[in-house]
Design a protein around this motif. Structure first.
Motif, PDB file in Angstrom:
ATOM      1  N   LEU A  21       0.823  -1.261  -0.012  1.00 50.90           N
ATOM      2  CA  LEU A  21      -0.050   0.121  -0.067  1.00 50.90           C
ATOM      3  C   LEU A  21       0.866   1.128  -0.047  1.00 50.90           C
ATOM      4  CD1 LEU A  21      -3.105  -0.710   2.465  1.00 50.90           C
ATOM      5  CD2 LEU A  21      -3.072  -0.172   0.075  1.00 50.90           C
ATOM      6  N   ALA A  22       1.800   1.275   0.746  1.00 51.47           N
ATOM      7  CA  ALA A  22       2.755   2.231   0.729  1.00 51.47           C
ATOM      8  C   ALA A  22       3.423   2.793  -0.490  1.00 51.47           C
ATOM      9  CB  ALA A  22       3.840   2.352   1.771  1.00 51.47           C
ATOM     10  N   GLU A  23       3.809   1.721  -1.105  1.00 58.32           N
ATOM     11  CA  GLU A  23       4.399   1.891  -2.679  1.00 58.32           C
ATOM     12  C   GLU A  23       3.468   2.276  -3.594  1.00 58.32           C
ATOM     13  OE1 GLU A  23       8.587  -0.441  -1.854  1.00 58.32           O
ATOM     14  OE2 GLU A  23       6.995  -1.624  -2.698  1.00 58.32           O
ATOM     15  N   ALA A  24       2.405   1.448  -3.592  1.00 63.49           N
ATOM     16  CA  ALA A  24       1.304   1.858  -4.911  1.00 63.49           C
ATOM     17  C   ALA A  24       0.425   2.925  -4.448  1.00 63.49           C
ATOM     18  CB  ALA A  24       0.588   0.309  -5.052  1.00 63.49           C
ATOM     19  N   GLY A  25       0.404   3.270  -3.292  1.00 56.13           N
ATOM     20  CA  GLY A  25      -0.556   4.349  -2.809  1.00 56.13           C
ATOM     21  C   GLY A  25      -2.060   3.953  -2.485  1.00 56.13           C
ATOM     22  N   PHE A  26      -2.719   4.673  -1.659  1.00 61.62           N
ATOM     23  CA  PHE A  26      -3.902   4.286  -1.153  1.00 61.62           C
ATOM     24  C   PHE A  26      -4.956   5.852  -1.394  1.00 61.62           C
ATOM     25  CE2 PHE A  26      -2.012   5.880   2.499  1.00 61.62           C
ATOM     26  CZ  PHE A  26      -2.700   6.670   3.066  1.00 61.62           C
ATOM     27  N   ALA A  27      -6.000   5.664  -1.302  1.00 62.30           N
ATOM     28  CA  ALA A  27      -6.864   6.944  -1.548  1.00 62.30           C
ATOM     29  C   ALA A  27      -7.159   7.711  -0.307  1.00 62.30           C
ATOM     30  CB  ALA A  27      -8.005   6.550  -2.341  1.00 62.30           C
ATOM     31  N   VAL A  28      -6.919   8.813  -0.079  1.00 64.31           N
ATOM     32  CA  VAL A  28      -6.903   9.690   1.104  1.00 64.31           C
ATOM     33  C   VAL A  28      -8.594   9.696   1.381  1.00 64.31           C
ATOM     34  CG1 VAL A  28      -6.996  12.003   1.975  1.00 64.31           C
ATOM     35  CG2 VAL A  28      -4.943  11.330   0.690  1.00 64.31           C
ATOM     36  N   SER A  29      -8.753   9.207   2.679  1.00 62.99           N
ATOM     37  CA  SER A  29      -9.937   9.248   3.229  1.00 62.99           C
ATOM     38  C   SER A  29     -10.683  10.380   3.553  1.00 62.99           C
ATOM     39  CB  SER A  29     -10.179   8.183   4.382  1.00 62.99           C
ATOM     40  OG  SER A  29      -9.707   8.807   5.382  1.00 62.99           O
ATOM     41  N   PRO A  30     -12.089  10.652   3.740  1.00 59.17           N
ATOM     42  CA  PRO A  30     -12.493  11.647   4.185  1.00 59.17           C
ATOM     43  C   PRO A  30     -12.074  12.222   5.526  1.00 59.17           C
ATOM     44  CG  PRO A  30     -14.370  10.384   3.205  1.00 59.17           C
ATOM     45  CD  PRO A  30     -12.942   9.474   3.185  1.00 59.17           C
ATOM     46  N   ARG A  31     -11.788  11.289   6.185  1.00 57.35           N
ATOM     47  CA  ARG A  31     -11.471  11.659   7.773  1.00 57.35           C
ATOM     48  C   ARG A  31     -10.145  12.069   7.661  1.00 57.35           C
ATOM     49  NH1 ARG A  31      -9.701   7.567  11.750  1.00 57.35           N
ATOM     50  NH2 ARG A  31      -9.710   8.533  13.874  1.00 57.35           N
ATOM     51  N   LEU A  32      -9.043  11.387   7.014  1.00 58.03           N
ATOM     52  CA  LEU A  32      -7.719  11.761   7.078  1.00 58.03           C
ATOM     53  C   LEU A  32      -7.765  13.237   6.462  1.00 58.03           C
ATOM     54  CD1 LEU A  32      -4.790  11.400   7.283  1.00 58.03           C
ATOM     55  CD2 LEU A  32      -4.774  10.092   5.118  1.00 58.03           C
ATOM     56  N   HIS A  33      -8.360  13.412   5.311  1.00 60.71           N
ATOM     57  CA  HIS A  33      -8.547  14.743   4.652  1.00 60.71           C
ATOM     58  C   HIS A  33      -8.886  15.877   5.567  1.00 60.71           C
ATOM     59  CE1 HIS A  33      -9.345  18.203   2.065  1.00 60.71           C
ATOM     60  NE2 HIS A  33     -10.355  18.375   2.318  1.00 60.71           N
ATOM     61  N   GLY A  34     -10.064  15.481   6.385  1.00 61.11           N
ATOM     62  CA  GLY A  34     -10.432  16.381   7.414  1.00 61.11           C
ATOM     63  C   GLY A  34      -9.584  16.974   8.343  1.00 61.11           C
ATOM     64  N   LEU A  35      -8.660  15.856   8.872  1.00 60.15           N
ATOM     65  CA  LEU A  35      -7.949  16.189  10.085  1.00 60.15           C
ATOM     66  C   LEU A  35      -6.541  16.986   9.466  1.00 60.15           C
ATOM     67  CD1 LEU A  35      -8.425  12.763  11.755  1.00 60.15           C
ATOM     68  CD2 LEU A  35      -8.496  15.122  12.888  1.00 60.15           C
ATOM     69  N   LEU A  36      -6.301  16.650   8.317  1.00 58.34           N
ATOM     70  CA  LEU A  36      -4.924  17.235   7.669  1.00 58.34           C
ATOM     71  C   LEU A  36      -5.362  18.689   7.490  1.00 58.34           C
ATOM     72  CD1 LEU A  36      -3.841  14.841   5.104  1.00 58.34           C
ATOM     73  CD2 LEU A  36      -2.586  15.411   7.061  1.00 58.34           C
ATOM     74  N   ALA A  37      -6.667  19.065   6.850  1.00 58.99           N
ATOM     75  CA  ALA A  37      -7.066  20.280   6.606  1.00 58.99           C
ATOM     76  C   ALA A  37      -7.252  21.128   8.063  1.00 58.99           C
ATOM     77  CB  ALA A  37      -8.463  20.302   6.107  1.00 58.99           C
ATOM     78  N   GLN A  38      -7.712  20.496   9.070  1.00 55.92           N
ATOM     79  CA  GLN A  38      -7.810  21.312  10.194  1.00 55.92           C
ATOM     80  C   GLN A  38      -6.738  21.396  11.191  1.00 55.92           C
ATOM     81  OE1 GLN A  38     -11.260  19.789  12.360  1.00 55.92           O
ATOM     82  NE2 GLN A  38     -10.043  18.565  13.750  1.00 55.92           N
ATOM     83  N   ASP A  39      -5.624  20.548  10.902  1.00 55.41           N
ATOM     84  CA  ASP A  39      -4.679  20.925  11.996  1.00 55.41           C
ATOM     85  C   ASP A  39      -3.739  22.221  11.894  1.00 55.41           C
ATOM     86  OD1 ASP A  39      -3.084  18.948  13.984  1.00 55.41           O
ATOM     87  OD2 ASP A  39      -1.518  19.862  12.953  1.00 55.41           O
ATOM     88  N   LYS A  40      -3.299  22.698  12.913  1.00 49.28           N
ATOM     89  CA  LYS A  40      -2.710  23.902  12.704  1.00 49.28           C
ATOM     90  C   LYS A  40      -1.066  23.978  12.929  1.00 49.28           C
ATOM     91  CE  LYS A  40      -6.596  26.387  14.910  1.00 49.28           C
ATOM     92  NZ  LYS A  40      -6.983  27.186  16.028  1.00 49.28           N
ATOM     93  N   HIS A  41      -0.540  22.741  13.076  1.00 52.93           N
ATOM     94  CA  HIS A  41       0.776  22.662  13.344  1.00 52.93           C
ATOM     95  C   HIS A  41       1.524  21.646  12.247  1.00 52.93           C
ATOM     96  CE1 HIS A  41       0.020  24.545  17.106  1.00 52.93           C
ATOM     97  NE2 HIS A  41      -1.116  23.705  17.352  1.00 52.93           N
ATOM     98  N   LEU A  42       0.964  20.548  11.797  1.00 51.87           N
ATOM     99  CA  LEU A  42       1.643  19.655  11.089  1.00 51.87           C
ATOM    100  C   LEU A  42       2.365  20.106   9.760  1.00 51.87           C
ATOM    101  CD1 LEU A  42       2.060  16.697  10.707  1.00 51.87           C
ATOM    102  CD2 LEU A  42       0.300  16.574   9.315  1.00 51.87           C
ATOM    103  N   ARG A  43       1.628  21.256   9.037  1.00 51.10           N
ATOM    104  CA  ARG A  43       2.412  21.763   7.899  1.00 51.10           C
ATOM    105  C   ARG A  43       3.729  22.612   8.353  1.00 51.10           C
ATOM    106  NH1 ARG A  43      -3.096  22.996   8.034  1.00 51.10           N
ATOM    107  NH2 ARG A  43      -4.305  22.944   6.005  1.00 51.10           N
ATOM    108  N   ASP A  44       3.909  22.615   9.617  1.00 50.64           N
ATOM    109  CA  ASP A  44       4.971  23.325  10.072  1.00 50.64           C
ATOM    110  C   ASP A  44       6.387  22.528   9.850  1.00 50.64           C
ATOM    111  OD1 ASP A  44       3.874  25.859  10.436  1.00 50.64           O
ATOM    112  OD2 ASP A  44       3.697  25.423  12.496  1.00 50.64           O
ATOM    113  N   ASP A  45       6.039  21.121   9.598  1.00 53.15           N
ATOM    114  CA  ASP A  45       7.191  19.998   9.538  1.00 53.15           C
ATOM    115  C   ASP A  45       7.524  19.871   8.207  1.00 53.15           C
ATOM    116  OD1 ASP A  45       8.830  17.705  10.994  1.00 53.15           O
ATOM    117  OD2 ASP A  45       7.585  17.078   9.195  1.00 53.15           O
TER     118      ASP A  45
END
Length: 589
Positions: free
Chosen positions: A186-210
């Motif tokens: 899965l890591a090499e071929a890829g997987f579809a970003v889920s609604p939940r993962l997208h929602g959390l990535l969008a609202q997190d205020k700190h992860l983009r700083d890494d």
């Protein structure tokens, strides 16, 4: 004893009324949900579904790709432990906000042939350079939570690789390296970003700083990867290949360990002190299980350094003494909240790493002690705030009470074809952990599960930071046995300190009312952590607010994003439920 109560009791009472409310409510799209206690705005509706059924084996996890990986391993002849390992590796890829190889976990294993229950502790440890003042500012006051979380200061020594290797050495059937294949693929071929993962990535205020996390999860404009986008993580695949070939040593020593330690020490704003020596010295531990009776069943969980097993048993014991399951919804919610207050008061006072603090486990789950605590519950009036009790067999110094803050996690439940079972709760603590990515994996922030203030009421706090110590947890992986000692249910949930209430609620539904596991996990959440009485927003529980306030409760209506997984053994096979508040699934044959 079968799991269902007698028919005249099974179709009456507050839990069945709640079950009907869940089943009859209008269907809604699956929400984006959240790791830990935070859900994206507007995520209140849930899709109703039937329980999953199987006759041979079953795996349940918080993501369908992880559940499918577990079933793939079971189909290949793997054991429950083998399946759990494969599922954890997939969860670290597709649900990176909740758990991963750079986090910690607690694992319960039932060996059906030997009829033995083993509990393994893979909780993170504090670096040997840690001090009790770790989370105090220069003026002696505690740091704000996210000031402590983001960066290297909060990172504990990961325990998942050593834990899973120990479990596999004892209970694995397939070769260790084979268990990493689904996640690597899965890591090499890829997987579809889920609604939940997208929602959390969008609202997190700190992860983009890494920089590494930003490059993996966000576009050039800083926007989170959209739902359905293909996400590949070749660096994570490389780590898994190394561990698949070299075992846990490939993670805890050598280049991977050096990279982790360098990232922790090199954080530009909030460095930590974890070293390669800390990683190399880590060992998973076997701990005694904690078990107690409830309605003719034996409920077993994880003991310290987790508070989950003890607190769940205390809540169930108080409820049984009060016969709360025969009450109407308001009575039941009142008593459940009061039982939670009592359990959380003891948790704050007594629970910590037993290698550092003499925890009175035997006294805290003693039936006589629990009966005495139950007598403190007024059936018509809230006690407001409970005080810790004085359990028998208490030894050693007195400690100050600490509340602490806990967030994320994920849960895995497996029953294999030979009747062996795994209940494993696994975590990197807050959503996306320390917001620090190394080689495609997010590091934990588990040290913020320690008390920030090392002294309370003039006494040292049991859960204060100390070198090599494991922070207190609320994770509550649970395995239930019937009156003849046969496996009956495998249960657990994420949700930070709310895990305790989520698991206790589900067990009442399963064991007292005989509800199927899908209905039981989807029941509205409610309870108290010795603060306000909490009712789940957007559910039947929200309507109880005024009646509970009339009984003296201070009520908070909040998101309560459990992610409970449950597998029940019945005469006809296995029945599984995965909480519809998240993206969980149960998969079996």
């Amino acid at each position: 004893m079968t799991i269902a109560a007698p028919p005249d009791r099974r179709r009456t009472g507050w839990l069945y009324a709640l079950a009907l409310a869940v089943l009859l409510a209008p269907a809604a799209p699956l929400p984006a949900g959240a790791a830990g206690d935070v859900a994206p705005e507007g995520a209140t509706g849930r899709t109703q579904r039937a329980p999953d059924r199987a006759t041979r084996h079953m795996a349940a996890a918080a993501n369908p790709l992880a559940a499918s990986a577990g079933r793939e391993i079971l189909r290949a002849g793997g054991s429950a432990v083998d399946a759990a390992i494969a599922m954890q590796m997939v969860l670290g890829l597709v649900e990176p906000q909740s758990s991963g190889i750079a986090g910690g976990a607690f694992l319960l294993h039932w060996d059906a042939a030997a009829r033995t229950l083993t509990t393994l502790d893979g909780r993170e440890t504090a670096p040997m350079a840690a001090t009790p003042e770790r989370f105090l500012k220069p003026d002696g006051t505690p740091m704000a939570f996210f000031d402590a979380v983001v960066g290297g200061r909060s990172v504990g020594v990961p325990g998942v690789p050593r834990l899973l290797e120990l479990a596999h050495r004892r209970h694995g059937r397939l070769p260790w390296r084979d268990l990493f294949a689904p996640a690597i693929r899965l890591a090499e071929a890829g997987f579809a970003v889920s609604p939940r993962l997208h929602g959390l990535l969008a609202q997190d205020k700190h992860l983009r700083d890494d920089p590494a996390a930003r490059a993996l999860y966000y576009g050039p404009d800083g926007a989170a990867l959209p739902i359905g986008a293909t996400l590949r993580n070749p660096e994570y695949a490389a780590v898994l290949r190394a561990v698949a070939e070299g075992g846990a040593d490939a993670f805890h020593t050598g280049p991977i360990a050096a990279a982790i330690a360098a990232a922790v020490a090199g954080h530009p704003a909030n460095p930590g002190d974890l070293t390669p020596a800390d990683l190399a010295a880590y060992r998973a531990r076997e701990r005694p299980p904690v078990c107690g009776p409830y309605r003719g069943y034996t409920v077993c969980g994880m003991g310290p350094p987790s508070s989950g097993g003890i607190a769940v048993l205390q809540i169930l014991g108080v409820l049984e003494a009060q016969d709360a399951a025969a009450s109407d919804p308001i009575d039941a919610a009142h008593r459940f909240a009061e039982a939670g207050r009592l359990a959380f008061a003891d948790r704050a006072r007594y629970l910590a790493d037993p290698d550092y603090v003499p925890v009175p486990v035997r006294g805290l789950i003693d039936p006589g002690y629990i009966a005495g605590r139950a007598a403190l519950v007024d059936p018509q009036r809230s006690m407001g705030r409970a005080e810790a009790g004085t359990p028998p067999w208490r030894q050693g110094a007195l400690y100050g009470a600490s509340e602490g803050v806990e967030h994320g996690t994920s849960h895995i439940a497996v029953v294999d074809g030979q009747g062996n079972a795994v209940s494993m709760t696994t975590s990197i603590e807050s959503a996306f952990g320390a917001r620090l990515m190394v080689r495609g994996m997010l590091l934990n922030n588990q040290l913020t599960d320690f008390a920030f203030e090392p002294v309370a009421d003039g006494l040292p706090v049991a859960n204060r930071v100390e070198p090599g110590k494991r922070p207190r947890s609320s994770m509550a992986p649970t395995i239930v046995f019937d009156g003849d000692g046969n496996l009956r249910a495998v249960v657990g949930s994420p949700g930070g300190s709310q895990i305790i209430g989520y698991v206790a609620k589900t067990l009442v539904g399963l064991l007292e009312r005989g509800l199927d596991p899908q209905v039981a996990v989807d029941l509205p959440n409610f309870g108290s952590r010795n603060g306000p009485t909490e009712l789940e927003k957007g559910t039947e529980a929200e309507t109880w607010k005024a009646a509970l306030e009339a009984r003296g409760h201070t009520v908070s209506v909040i998101e309560m994003t459990s992610g409970t997984q449950a597998i029940v053994v019945t005469p006809d096979g296995l029945v599984g439920g995965a909480d519809t508040r998240r993206e969980g699934a149960a998969a079996g044959d």
